[in-house]
Design a protein around this motif. Structure first.
Motif, PDB file in Angstrom:
ATOM      1  N   VAL A   9       0.942  -1.170   0.166  1.00 38.18           N
ATOM      2  CA  VAL A   9       0.053  -0.113   0.005  1.00 38.18           C
ATOM      3  C   VAL A   9       0.881   1.205   0.003  1.00 38.18           C
ATOM      4  O   VAL A   9       0.553   2.304  -0.632  1.00 38.18           O
ATOM      5  CB  VAL A   9      -0.961  -0.006   1.191  1.00 38.18           C
ATOM      6  CG1 VAL A   9      -1.806   1.218   1.207  1.00 38.18           C
ATOM      7  CG2 VAL A   9      -1.983  -1.236   1.137  1.00 38.18           C
ATOM      8  N   THR A  10       1.964   1.048   0.746  1.00 33.60           N
ATOM      9  CA  THR A  10       2.903   2.317   0.649  1.00 33.60           C
ATOM     10  C   THR A  10       3.484   2.640  -0.770  1.00 33.60           C
ATOM     11  O   THR A  10       3.593   3.663  -1.134  1.00 33.60           O
ATOM     12  CB  THR A  10       4.076   2.173   1.739  1.00 33.60           C
ATOM     13  OG1 THR A  10       3.696   1.904   2.913  1.00 33.60           O
ATOM     14  CG2 THR A  10       4.979   3.407   1.778  1.00 33.60           C
ATOM     15  N   SER A  11       3.802   1.615  -1.538  1.00 29.65           N
ATOM     16  CA  SER A  11       4.450   1.728  -2.679  1.00 29.65           C
ATOM     17  C   SER A  11       3.258   2.323  -3.671  1.00 29.65           C
ATOM     18  O   SER A  11       3.528   3.165  -4.590  1.00 29.65           O
ATOM     19  CB  SER A  11       4.853   0.155  -3.363  1.00 29.65           C
ATOM     20  OG  SER A  11       5.590  -0.237  -2.521  1.00 29.65           O
ATOM     21  N   ILE A  12       2.064   1.845  -3.532  1.00 29.37           N
ATOM     22  CA  ILE A  12       0.796   2.273  -4.225  1.00 29.37           C
ATOM     23  C   ILE A  12       0.666   3.883  -3.934  1.00 29.37           C
ATOM     24  O   ILE A  12       0.699   4.723  -4.814  1.00 29.37           O
ATOM     25  CB  ILE A  12      -0.428   1.729  -4.202  1.00 29.37           C
ATOM     26  CG1 ILE A  12      -0.141   0.138  -4.657  1.00 29.37           C
ATOM     27  CG2 ILE A  12      -1.599   2.080  -4.793  1.00 29.37           C
ATOM     28  CD1 ILE A  12      -1.406  -0.780  -4.306  1.00 29.37           C
ATOM     29  N   VAL A  13       0.555   4.326  -2.601  1.00 25.90           N
ATOM     30  CA  VAL A  13       0.590   5.736  -2.388  1.00 25.90           C
ATOM     31  C   VAL A  13       1.641   6.505  -3.126  1.00 25.90           C
ATOM     32  O   VAL A  13       1.446   7.481  -3.707  1.00 25.90           O
ATOM     33  CB  VAL A  13       0.402   5.617  -0.813  1.00 25.90           C
ATOM     34  CG1 VAL A  13       0.448   7.228  -0.497  1.00 25.90           C
ATOM     35  CG2 VAL A  13      -0.866   5.322  -0.654  1.00 25.90           C
ATOM     36  N   ILE A  14       2.880   6.065  -2.960  1.00 26.92           N
ATOM     37  CA  ILE A  14       4.025   6.820  -3.480  1.00 26.92           C
ATOM     38  C   ILE A  14       3.816   6.833  -4.913  1.00 26.92           C
ATOM     39  O   ILE A  14       4.236   7.956  -5.495  1.00 26.92           O
ATOM     40  CB  ILE A  14       5.484   6.251  -3.064  1.00 26.92           C
ATOM     41  CG1 ILE A  14       5.428   6.565  -1.164  1.00 26.92           C
ATOM     42  CG2 ILE A  14       6.467   6.482  -3.709  1.00 26.92           C
ATOM     43  CD1 ILE A  14       6.649   5.468  -0.936  1.00 26.92           C
ATOM     44  N   SER A  15       3.555   5.902  -5.396  1.00 31.54           N
ATOM     45  CA  SER A  15       3.406   5.738  -7.144  1.00 31.54           C
ATOM     46  C   SER A  15       2.220   6.948  -7.412  1.00 31.54           C
ATOM     47  O   SER A  15       2.548   7.704  -8.330  1.00 31.54           O
ATOM     48  CB  SER A  15       3.117   4.497  -7.655  1.00 31.54           C
ATOM     49  OG  SER A  15       2.561   4.461  -8.758  1.00 31.54           O
ATOM     50  N   ILE A  16       1.061   6.998  -6.737  1.00 33.71           N
ATOM     51  CA  ILE A  16       0.124   7.850  -7.125  1.00 33.71           C
ATOM     52  C   ILE A  16       0.633   9.263  -6.839  1.00 33.71           C
ATOM     53  O   ILE A  16       0.484  10.106  -7.862  1.00 33.71           O
ATOM     54  CB  ILE A  16      -1.118   7.612  -6.232  1.00 33.71           C
ATOM     55  CG1 ILE A  16      -1.941   6.359  -6.771  1.00 33.71           C
ATOM     56  CG2 ILE A  16      -2.239   8.773  -6.472  1.00 33.71           C
ATOM     57  CD1 ILE A  16      -3.008   5.700  -5.930  1.00 33.71           C
ATOM     58  N   VAL A  17       1.092   9.556  -5.751  1.00 38.80           N
ATOM     59  CA  VAL A  17       1.776  11.017  -5.515  1.00 38.80           C
ATOM     60  C   VAL A  17       2.700  11.250  -6.728  1.00 38.80           C
ATOM     61  O   VAL A  17       2.540  12.500  -7.146  1.00 38.80           O
ATOM     62  CB  VAL A  17       2.257  11.157  -4.177  1.00 38.80           C
ATOM     63  CG1 VAL A  17       2.984  12.535  -3.896  1.00 38.80           C
ATOM     64  CG2 VAL A  17       1.183  10.820  -3.058  1.00 38.80           C
ATOM     65  N   LEU A  18       3.799  10.293  -7.158  1.00 36.88           N
ATOM     66  CA  LEU A  18       4.676  10.840  -7.676  1.00 36.88           C
ATOM     67  C   LEU A  18       4.096  10.979  -9.280  1.00 36.88           C
ATOM     68  O   LEU A  18       4.491  11.787 -10.134  1.00 36.88           O
ATOM     69  CB  LEU A  18       5.836   9.752  -7.706  1.00 36.88           C
ATOM     70  CG  LEU A  18       6.724   9.765  -6.785  1.00 36.88           C
ATOM     71  CD1 LEU A  18       7.815   8.667  -6.880  1.00 36.88           C
ATOM     72  CD2 LEU A  18       7.423  11.006  -6.710  1.00 36.88           C
ATOM     73  N   SER A  19       3.112  10.107  -9.638  1.00 36.07           N
ATOM     74  CA  SER A  19       2.491  10.160 -10.916  1.00 36.07           C
ATOM     75  C   SER A  19       1.784  11.420 -11.127  1.00 36.07           C
ATOM     76  O   SER A  19       1.664  12.144 -12.057  1.00 36.07           O
ATOM     77  CB  SER A  19       1.501   9.304 -11.306  1.00 36.07           C
ATOM     78  OG  SER A  19       2.204   7.900 -11.376  1.00 36.07           O
ATOM     79  N   LEU A  20       1.205  12.007 -10.023  1.00 31.61           N
ATOM     80  CA  LEU A  20       0.483  13.249  -9.996  1.00 31.61           C
ATOM     81  C   LEU A  20       1.416  14.489 -10.225  1.00 31.61           C
ATOM     82  O   LEU A  20       0.930  15.360 -10.955  1.00 31.61           O
ATOM     83  CB  LEU A  20      -0.392  13.496  -8.813  1.00 31.61           C
ATOM     84  CG  LEU A  20      -1.737  12.839  -8.834  1.00 31.61           C
ATOM     85  CD1 LEU A  20      -2.356  12.847  -7.323  1.00 31.61           C
ATOM     86  CD2 LEU A  20      -2.881  13.048  -9.772  1.00 31.61           C
TER      87      LEU A  20
END
Length: 69
Positions: A49-60
């Motif tokens: 879940v941490t990886s998914i959150v970081i991925s979404i933030v970086l994508s934005l």
């Protein structure tokens, strides 16, 4: 190219400081959904879940940078 490397370095320093200070308030790395196995002296940690959150933030962030460039 040197300006880009300097900007990336400054960004990494700022992120590191925010992570250090904000670690007390935002428990990034111990979110619900992260998998932790402990057996004896062995610990295995999967921060899904941490990886998914970081991925979404970086994508934005990269989307916004690309949009205004």
């Amino acid at each position: 190219m040197p300006k880009v490397l300097i900007a990336i370095g400054i960004l990494l320093i700022v992120v590191g400081l925010l992570w250090q200070v904000g670690g007390k308030y935002f428990n990034l790395g111990k979110l619900p959904g992260d998998i932790l196995f402990k057996k004896g002296n062995t610990t295995v940690y999967f921060p899904i879940v941490t990886s998914i959150v970081i991925s979404i933030v970086l994508s934005l962030i990269f989307y916004l940078i690309g949009r205004f460039r």
